[in-house]
Motif scaffolding. Structure first.
Motif, PDB file in Angstrom:
ATOM      1  N   VAL A  97       0.853  -1.179   0.000  1.00  0.00           N
ATOM      2  CA  VAL A  97       0.000   0.000   0.000  1.00  0.00           C
ATOM      3  C   VAL A  97       0.892   1.234   0.000  1.00  0.00           C
ATOM      4  CG1 VAL A  97      -0.155   0.149   2.519  1.00  0.00           C
ATOM      5  CG2 VAL A  97      -1.989   1.077   1.133  1.00  0.00           C
ATOM      6  N   GLY A 165      -6.434   3.276   2.433  1.00  0.00           N
ATOM      7  CA  GLY A 165      -5.784   1.975   2.464  1.00  0.00           C
ATOM      8  C   GLY A 165      -6.652   0.854   1.934  1.00  0.00           C
ATOM      9  N   GLN A 188       0.977  -4.057   3.462  1.00  0.00           N
ATOM     10  CA  GLN A 188      -0.336  -3.803   4.038  1.00  0.00           C
ATOM     11  C   GLN A 188      -0.369  -4.275   5.490  1.00  0.00           C
ATOM     12  OE1 GLN A 188      -3.503  -5.546   1.802  1.00  0.00           O
ATOM     13  NE2 GLN A 188      -3.428  -4.010   0.181  1.00  0.00           N
ATOM     14  N   ARG A 261       0.988   3.037  12.901  1.00  0.00           N
ATOM     15  CA  ARG A 261       0.100   2.638  11.815  1.00  0.00           C
ATOM     16  C   ARG A 261      -1.214   2.192  12.433  1.00  0.00           C
ATOM     17  NH1 ARG A 261       2.784  -1.617   7.972  1.00  0.00           N
ATOM     18  NH2 ARG A 261       1.143  -0.897   6.613  1.00  0.00           N
ATOM     19  N   THR A 275      -1.294   4.485   5.811  1.00  0.00           N
ATOM     20  CA  THR A 275      -0.382   3.410   6.180  1.00  0.00           C
ATOM     21  C   THR A 275      -1.134   2.219   6.730  1.00  0.00           C
ATOM     22  OG1 THR A 275      -0.104   4.407   8.368  1.00  0.00           O
ATOM     23  CG2 THR A 275       1.486   5.002   6.669  1.00  0.00           C
TER      24      THR A 275
END
Length: 276
Positions: A97, A165, A188, A261, A275
């Motif tokens: 991502v 995301g 990811q 994150r 993130t």
């Protein structure tokens, strides 16, 4: 009149038959696997596989000129389907991502001058190196937004791009569109912390132009019990494979350059979603 119509009709039929015979005689056999591979691809034609589109990538696969897992948006599902068609084995594709490594928005990062030019990061970069005081900060003119074929990036209210995301496929086109190289692909998930800065300067030079820039003080490096943080020049970088989310670096950073994150709600676009 009737004679002319019959003549034209006859000529048309003759050339139609001639073209039909030529098409059959000169026809190039097409491997049926090409169509099967193309059907297994997402059809985004994003070019992340380095080919012009899905058709060209499918042809390259069947001809042995391309790997089976080069379709980033299709991920493991597409790679496995293609492997089954080709009768080969393939390595799993690690989902990625995009993440924007800059937090210096209009409130937190200083500008050198007021820019009234074309709303394009490339053009702005060519004009005296950009209007941002930080030479590595986001210009916020939306090249990455326009480059994304999946509409996974929007421009935030304070002039920083926000990545959804859930929609981002990791195709990397936003990376190519950014003239300052502040967008990178990361795995990811929601594990680990990130130093959301790309500055190559150090100390007072950074703090004088950005309130959330990494100054290269190394405090986070010294406090990390997992040795997950290293220095690349004057910039701290966190190894997401080693980071265990203890949060000590977050507490130690005086400039809030480090962020955890977080996995936002499905479809929600926010800073952390870049993130997630």
């Amino acid at each position: 009149m009737l004679y002319a119509v019959l003549t034209l009709g006859g000529v048309g039929i003759f050339f139609g038959l001639l073209l039909g015979l030529a098409a059959r005689f000169f026809a190039v056999p097409t491997d049926p696997r090409i169509e099967a591979v193309r059907e297994a691809l997402p059809g985004a034609n994003c070019g992340a596989c380095v080919f012009a589109g899905c058709n060209q990538y499918a042809e390259a696969i069947v001809e042995g000129r391309a790997p089976l897992n080069a379709c980033i948006p299709g991920g493991s599902m597409a790679a496995e389907a293609i492997a089954a068609i080709m009768g080969q084995e393939v390595e799993a594709v690690k989902p990625m991502v995009a993440a924007v490594f800059c937090r210096g928005d209009r409130r937190l990062a200083r500008d050198l001058f007021i820019y009234h030019g074309v709303s394009d990061c490339e053009y702005a970069q060519q004009y005296h190196g950009g209007f941002k005081a930080c030479p590595d900060g986001c210009l916020g003119l939306g090249n990455c937004v326009r480059a994304c074929p999946f509409e996974a990036i929007i421009m935030g209210p304070e002039g920083l791009p926000l990545v959804d995301g859930a929609s981002c496929t990791g195709c990397g086109l936003c990376i190519e569109a950014c003239p300052r190289d502040i967008i990178r692909l990361i795995p990811q998930g929601n594990r680990g912390h990130l130093v959301r800065c790309s500055s190559r300067e150090r100390g007072k030079k950074v703090s004088a132009i950005c309130e959330v820039g990494c100054t290269g003080c190394r405090a986070c490096v010294r406090v990390c019990p997992r040795e997950a943080i290293t220095m690349e020049g004057n910039l701290a970088v966190i190894d997401l494979e080693k980071c265990d989310d203890c949060g000590l670096c977050l507490e130690k950073c005086r400039f809030n350059a480090i962020e955890p994150r977080r996995a936002g709600a499905a479809g929600r676009v926010e800073t952390e979603a870049a993130t997630a």
